[in-house]
Design an enzyme around this catalytic site. Sequence first.
Site, PDB file in Angstrom:
ATOM      1  N   GLU A  95       0.781  -1.121   0.044  1.00 23.53           N
ATOM      2  CA  GLU A  95       0.186   0.067  -0.054  1.00 23.53           C
ATOM      3  C   GLU A  95       0.840   1.071  -0.106  1.00 23.53           C
ATOM      4  O   GLU A  95       1.815   1.395   0.962  1.00 23.53           O
ATOM      5  CB  GLU A  95      -0.948   0.020   1.224  1.00 23.53           C
ATOM      6  CG  GLU A  95      -2.133   0.696   1.036  1.00 23.53           C
ATOM      7  CD  GLU A  95      -2.116   2.125   1.418  1.00 23.53           C
ATOM      8  OE1 GLU A  95      -1.418   2.989   0.774  1.00 23.53           O
ATOM      9  OE2 GLU A  95      -2.492   2.487   2.817  1.00 23.53           O
ATOM     10  N   CYS A 123      -3.181   8.329   4.258  1.00 23.64           N
ATOM     11  CA  CYS A 123      -3.093   7.695   2.724  1.00 23.64           C
ATOM     12  C   CYS A 123      -4.453   7.869   2.062  1.00 23.64           C
ATOM     13  O   CYS A 123      -4.311   7.992   0.886  1.00 23.64           O
ATOM     14  CB  CYS A 123      -2.733   6.281   2.612  1.00 23.64           C
ATOM     15  SG  CYS A 123      -3.626   5.328   3.606  1.00 23.64           S
TER      16      CYS A 123
HETATM   17  O1  TXE Z   1       7.945   5.983   4.123  1.00 30.56           O
HETATM   18  P1  TXE Z   1       8.859   4.702   4.064  1.00 30.56           P
HETATM   19  P2  TXE Z   1       8.500   7.246   5.200  1.00 30.56           P
HETATM   20  C1  TXE Z   1       4.420   8.042   2.160  1.00 30.56           C
HETATM   21  C2  TXE Z   1       4.277   9.713   2.716  1.00 30.56           C
HETATM   22  C3  TXE Z   1       5.617  10.067   3.479  1.00 30.56           C
HETATM   23  C4  TXE Z   1       6.527   9.201   2.490  1.00 30.56           C
HETATM   24  C5  TXE Z   1       7.730   8.752   3.226  1.00 30.56           C
HETATM   25  O2  TXE Z   1       3.951  10.471   1.504  1.00 30.56           O
HETATM   26  O3  TXE Z   1       5.975  11.458   3.165  1.00 30.56           O
HETATM   27  O4  TXE Z   1       5.640   8.205   2.315  1.00 30.56           O
HETATM   28  O5  TXE Z   1       7.510   8.198   4.614  1.00 30.56           O
HETATM   29  C6  TXE Z   1      10.369   0.673   6.087  1.00 30.56           C
HETATM   30  N1  TXE Z   1      13.002  -2.129   3.123  1.00 30.56           N
HETATM   31  N2  TXE Z   1       3.673   7.406   3.366  1.00 30.56           N
HETATM   32  O6  TXE Z   1       9.700   7.544   5.062  1.00 30.56           O
HETATM   33  O7  TXE Z   1      10.256   4.755   3.674  1.00 30.56           O
HETATM   34  C7  TXE Z   1      10.460   1.744   7.198  1.00 30.56           C
HETATM   35  O8  TXE Z   1      11.322   1.589   8.132  1.00 30.56           O
HETATM   36  C8  TXE Z   1      12.189  -2.647   3.959  1.00 30.56           C
HETATM   37  C9  TXE Z   1       2.645   6.848   2.891  1.00 30.56           C
HETATM   38  O9  TXE Z   1       8.018   6.868   6.751  1.00 30.56           O
HETATM   39  O10 TXE Z   1       7.925   3.857   2.793  1.00 30.56           O
HETATM   40  C10 TXE Z   1       9.025   1.891   7.510  1.00 30.56           C
HETATM   41  O11 TXE Z   1       8.707   0.781   8.561  1.00 30.56           O
HETATM   42  N3  TXE Z   1      11.367  -1.814   4.479  1.00 30.56           N
HETATM   43  C11 TXE Z   1       2.056   5.889   3.675  1.00 30.56           C
HETATM   44  C12 TXE Z   1       8.179   1.658   6.292  1.00 30.56           C
HETATM   45  O12 TXE Z   1       8.993   1.049   5.272  1.00 30.56           O
HETATM   46  C13 TXE Z   1      11.773  -0.471   4.408  1.00 30.56           C
HETATM   47  C14 TXE Z   1       2.510   5.939   5.239  1.00 30.56           C
HETATM   48  C15 TXE Z   1       7.725   2.829   5.522  1.00 30.56           C
HETATM   49  O13 TXE Z   1       8.739   3.626   5.522  1.00 30.56           O
HETATM   50  C16 TXE Z   1      12.927   0.117   3.708  1.00 30.56           C
HETATM   51  C17 TXE Z   1       3.868   6.464   5.440  1.00 30.56           C
HETATM   52  C18 TXE Z   1      13.446  -1.032   2.782  1.00 30.56           C
HETATM   53  N4  TXE Z   1      14.311  -0.741   2.055  1.00 30.56           N
HETATM   54  C19 TXE Z   1       4.272   7.197   4.525  1.00 30.56           C
HETATM   55  N5  TXE Z   1      13.066   1.535   3.781  1.00 30.56           N
HETATM   56  C20 TXE Z   1       0.661   5.247   3.439  1.00 30.56           C
HETATM   57  N6  TXE Z   1       0.623   4.640   2.481  1.00 30.56           N
HETATM   58  O14 TXE Z   1      -0.303   5.604   4.316  1.00 30.56           O
HETATM   59  C21 TXE Z   1      12.105   1.881   4.801  1.00 30.56           C
HETATM   60  N7  TXE Z   1      11.325   0.819   5.188  1.00 30.56           N
END
Ligand code: TXE
Length: 519
Positions: free
Chosen positions: A236, A273
């Site tokens: 997602e 989201c």
């Molecule tokens: O997201 P990440 P972030 C969007 C929102 C926000 C942006 C960045 O626009 O500004 O994403 O947020 C883990 N392998 N959303 O930096 O990086 C990380 O540790 C495996 C939308 O928080 O996507 C965390 O647990 N895992 C949204 C999770 O991934 C990895 C909700 C999300 O982090 C990883 C949040 C890797 N290589 C942010 N790198 C929604 N869909 O609702 C990071 N993680």
Amino acid sequence: MTGTGRFASLSPATGQQLAEYPVHGPEEIADAVGRAREAAKGWARAGWKGRKAALLTFKRALAARMGEVAETVTAETGKPDHDARTEVLLAVIHLDWAARHARRVLGRRRVPSGLLSTHQRSLLAYRPLGVIGVIGPWNYPVYTPMGSIGYALAAGNGVVFKPSELTPGVGVLLARIWAETVPEHAGLFSAVTGEGRTGDALARSGVDKVAFTGSPGTARKVAAACAESLTPLTAEGGGKDAVLVGGDLDGPGLDRAAEAIVWGAVSNAGQTCTGVERVYAVESVHEDLCRRVVRRAAQVSAGPQQSGHGLPDAEGPDAEGTDADGSGRAADYGPMTLPSQLDTVERHLKEAVASGARVLHGGPESVSAPYVQPVVLADVPEDASVMREETFGPLVAVNSVRDLEEAVERADASPYALGAAVFTGSSRAGRAAAEQLRAGMVSVGSVLGYAAVPSLPFGGSGESGYGRVHGEEGLRGFAAPQAITVRRFSPPVDLTSYATPRATAARTVELARRFHARM
Ligand code: TXE
């Protein structure tokens, strides 16, 4: 290899350190996955009834300890206590549904065998996948991961959960409540902590599926890691949700739409989201709607949070709380949880203004770390970043369109396709527009209506990712269908035997062919 070191969780409101957590590496993750795999054997022996009872015990514990969970959510995200409690409630509702419906949805059943196979009894069963790795976000650190955790457990799996590094305390607390309330299945669900590297190690740990929520960029990295071992993934990746407003709305209808738009855009500081980021209103009501949205947005503000939820209850007298600024009115929403999000909001806002958008409420001065006050824009060029990229802040763009058809076209022109909402005078017209949209979920007459309905699937397509959580699809997403046929008697013509004379077999195939050629 173990993880190295520790990391701190911080209060987004004050920047103060809340706690420290270990950075878990492949070794600790392998332990957690191993324990979950072992515990899954006992989980299988518990049967549908035993699993349902254990999940409902867990659910009751979450409901009973709502205050404690909400307090951790508020500390780590900055959201108001009321919002944190509502989030826990939604997770509880989903857990309850998953526990009560798993057997009906996944239990073994007979299915019709068809004319050619009347001699077979056909059975369909859904087996658990094994151990699910859940990688969670920080914006709804209970509701979102529990949409995978609860359904995965109900489908018979073990779970290893890697909460966001911004909300590790919530993840650890959820796993602790499980271990305390269902000790006989303690290792089945546990949390590992760390940053992206820990998430990556979890995706590569040999889990049987990964359920990820975060950004599309990280979703791609997780998908690449999963691809190496053909580990299935549900991803997602956020959204750019639109609200469509029809020209047949009267004054009260426009007020209802404006109220929903403002709440959908700014609640949780816009870090949802399925939050409202774009509005397409038919031109005959556009200006009127804008006025009402601005009026409502002006009554809402961000700021530090009061303690407690304002209700005297079993959790003690301090639950009454005080307002943060002494004005007698608590702020409606809190800070930006991810500090870098402020830059995204600022960039989107500045680019929109530079490209000729009208600023109807707020402006660059609305961004004052760690808070962003509501911003309402109108007439924003469709190619502006604020119309194309996820803003994830309390900012909404209200554009005018010729008719609902154009509204659908513009809503669908986004690379994201997660949720949407439609407001029309007639609910029939609203439904018709909803059915034309590409979005995975649509609310007619409200925003985010589907999120609280556990029997509905949640998810989207395009940059919003793939796969579904919640509902029957959510349960099946954590299970592998198994098809079984049991031969009941010898068929008149056995097509799977060399003993059947070739001419007889050929006559049967020809008869069946003629039948299907006519039907
Ligand atoms: O997201 P990440 P972030 C969007 C929102 C926000 C942006 C960045 O626009 O500004 O994403 O947020 C883990 N392998 N959303 O930096 O990086 C990380 O540790 C495996 C939308 O928080 O996507 C965390 O647990 N895992 C949204 C999770 O991934 C990895 C909700 C999300 O982090 C990883 C949040 C890797 N290589 C942010 N790198 C929604 N869909 O609702 C990071 N993680």
